[in-house]
Write a protein that holds these residues in place. Sequence first.
Motif, short mmCIF file in Angstrom:
data_model
loop_
_atom_site.label_atom_id
_atom_site.label_comp_id
_atom_site.label_asym_id
_atom_site.label_seq_id
_atom_site.Cartn_x
_atom_site.Cartn_y
_atom_site.Cartn_z
N PHE A 29 -68.47 15.88 -83.59
CA PHE A 29 -68.78 16.55 -82.33
C PHE A 29 -68.22 17.97 -82.36
N ILE A 35 -73.39 14.67 -80.79
CA ILE A 35 -72.76 13.60 -80.02
C ILE A 35 -73.13 12.30 -80.68
N MET A 37 -72.71 8.64 -80.18
CA MET A 37 -72.23 7.56 -79.32
C MET A 37 -71.92 6.31 -80.13
N LEU A 103 -77.76 12.04 -78.41
CA LEU A 103 -76.86 11.17 -77.63
C LEU A 103 -77.53 9.82 -77.33
N TRP A 107 -76.82 6.13 -79.03
CA TRP A 107 -76.45 5.02 -78.14
C TRP A 107 -77.24 3.77 -78.52
N THR A 227 -66.77 0.62 -77.31
CA THR A 227 -67.10 1.13 -75.98
C THR A 227 -65.83 1.40 -75.18
N VAL A 231 -65.12 6.63 -74.58
CA VAL A 231 -65.15 7.61 -73.49
C VAL A 231 -63.85 8.42 -73.48
N PHE A 234 -63.91 10.96 -76.26
CA PHE A 234 -64.68 12.16 -75.95
C PHE A 234 -63.92 13.07 -74.99
N MET A 235 -63.19 12.45 -74.06
CA MET A 235 -62.40 13.26 -73.13
C MET A 235 -61.36 14.07 -73.90
N ILE A 238 -63.12 17.01 -75.44
CA ILE A 238 -63.50 18.00 -74.43
C ILE A 238 -62.28 18.77 -73.94
N LYS A 272 -56.06 6.21 -64.62
CA LYS A 272 -57.38 6.67 -65.07
C LYS A 272 -57.90 7.76 -64.13
N VAL A 273 -57.79 7.48 -62.82
CA VAL A 273 -58.28 8.44 -61.83
C VAL A 273 -57.54 9.76 -61.96
N PHE A 276 -58.53 11.73 -65.05
CA PHE A 276 -59.84 12.36 -64.94
C PHE A 276 -59.79 13.57 -64.02
N ILE A 279 -58.30 16.39 -65.83
CA ILE A 279 -59.19 17.02 -66.82
C ILE A 279 -60.14 17.98 -66.12
N TYR B 134 -71.56 18.17 -72.59
CA TYR B 134 -70.25 18.11 -71.95
C TYR B 134 -70.37 17.48 -70.57
N LEU B 137 -70.98 13.76 -70.81
CA LEU B 137 -69.79 12.97 -71.11
C LEU B 137 -68.86 12.89 -69.91
N GLN B 140 -70.14 10.42 -67.59
CA GLN B 140 -69.86 9.07 -68.06
C GLN B 140 -68.41 8.67 -67.76
N VAL B 144 -66.48 5.33 -65.79
CA VAL B 144 -65.31 4.54 -66.22
C VAL B 144 -64.26 4.53 -65.11
N VAL B 145 -64.03 5.72 -64.53
CA VAL B 145 -63.02 5.82 -63.47
C VAL B 145 -63.37 4.89 -62.31
N THR B 148 -63.14 1.03 -63.17
CA THR B 148 -61.76 0.52 -63.20
C THR B 148 -61.17 0.51 -61.80
N ILE B 267 -76.67 4.12 -68.45
CA ILE B 267 -77.45 4.74 -69.52
C ILE B 267 -78.83 4.09 -69.60
#
Lengths: 299, 355
Positions: A29, A35, A37, A103, A107, A227, A231, A234-235, A238, A272-273, A276, A279, B134, B137, B140, B144-145, B148, B267
Amino acid sequence: MSILITQFFNGLSLGSVMLLIALGLAITFGLMGVINMAHGELIMVGAYMTYVIQQMFAKYLPSSIDYYYFLAIPVAFFVSAFIGWGLEKWLIQYLYHRPLDSLLATWGVSLILQQIARSIFGAPNVAVLPPSWLEGGVNFAGIVFPYKRLFILLFVLVCMLILYFYLNKTPAGRRMRAVTLNRDMASCLGISSRKVDAYAFAIGSGFAGLAGCALTLLGPIGPTIGTYYIVDAFMVVILGGVGKLIGTIFGAFGIGLVSTLTEYSTSTTMAKVVIFAMIIAFLQWKPSGLVSVKTRSLD
Amino acid sequence: MKNKTWLYWLFFLALFTAPFYLTEFRLSLLGKFLCFAIIAVGISLIWGYTGILSLGHGVYFGLGAYCMAMYLKLEDSRGHLPDFMEWSGVEKLPWFWKPFENPLFAIFSAIIIPVLLAAFLSYFTFKNRIKGVYFSLLSQAVVVVFVTLFIGKQEWTGGTNGLTNFSTVFGFSLSSPLTQIVIYLLTVLLLCFIFIFSRWLTRSRFGRVLIAIRDSENRVRFLGFNTTTYKVFVYSLSAAFAGLAGVMFVLQVGLISPAMMGIIPSIEMVLWVAVGGRNSLIGAIIGAIATNSAKSFFSENYPDIWLLFLGGLFISIVMFLPNGLAGLYESFVQRKGRRERRKNEAGSHVSRSVS
């Protein structure tokens, strides 16, 4: 104090796992802009290869089972690299100028690989027994550092060094960087960009296999293990920025440390929240990630 | 061109009259697929027309569905606490559940919450010119957020099981066939309205700007358009469609769980549009219905093969049919036109040589 050190170590450990997963992505990437997947499924392939090697040792060479891991590492690397090479040759090659489509197509590949794994190894998770010399840990000032985690840290370090050496000190690596920076100019100077693409993709996929091999030390593996990690990986890329490995390193350890610390003070779901949100907030400040290659081109 | 409009009317007429010729089971399946078709129209707007690939539409769909499900759950429990809350030891209804006793508020928030989330996400990414893969992703990661979060906060959301066991809506029993037919017709009406609106939108000046953004965003920016506003608007619009689809979905299926808004469903939504043809609104609708019919056929008969088939479909559509079924139709029409033209030319040539 000891809690802080434990958390710090956990963060470092999580960061190293993330880095291992993201390293392959940083090539496919980050350097090539594709990308993939199915990267998560290449991790799964590596993990299952380790499982197969272990089973074979248990059956044919029970006396030296402790050393199966040394065979599992290259096997995981080469099998994943081979699959990645095939993927590039038969699919991705045609989609270089259509990133969103690549992508979706990859997938599709990931779904197929998952289903194949499910029909070969069954849907339930399988456990790989770690070699006995990785049991236990170092006791330092009342805190236990498990050998497995330390081994993964070391493993990542070695992988990083090899990759750094390859990219910066060998002719092949130099060609790869040249193609990354300016594909047309590189081709004009006689570099076969087709060949470089194939190599780069194979190497990136091979690193996914290595990550899978390392993940078997941490817990049971299943068809959907990829899986679960993809994700986050990728974060990392990025956040770290595209085109330079150093960014990926910062990104991985940054996410690892912050998420263990927030997990400690809140809960796993909240972490997680928070990650994100951070980010997104970070990208407001630096839209192209932590470390980026300066360029004048617009797109 | 006139010919085509006529086909659209026939298509929607067939959908409206479906209760007369389909069994109850097939009708409920079709109703579900039509909800998916609503999402597909939204995705076609952002992906086919504007070039934004969102892998997060499961969340908008899920949020809409959860909003409606909260109302249904409260109506079902008649003043008591919903059953799953009692099981997890919650004693008082959480404050944010309170307003969902009002159905209008529930439907309103089923649209506005996805829109706000979509606007938030897209504004802060598009403003910084983060785009392409970007953005895909990041969207996506949103999935996930939320998944969960919804699984983790079991006492508020019902965890993995989601929300289910509803009995009535506006006092009408959900299990009665008549209610289901009315809900089905409402879904068709909604789809029809959304289709006509989107068609109008894409043919307007606004739609031209969207296509221009897809083809060369920088050039549009140089011409003085603020592309961020356009992209945020159209992205939020498609989130609103997904939220509405969620409302209709939960009314017909009677269940919403985090698994329905996860990475794979999100997806898959993109795949529906890819199959039907991303540049065609009607293609997106047909794609959603066709793919889901194939899915229910395969998962009824060969559950193992479904994933292989799905994966193969992704690859072959991208490799061989980038414009989907609609593209296939277009090229067929074009080829036919070319052949006819050639025949006419050949005829005129012959006649000239004779004279």
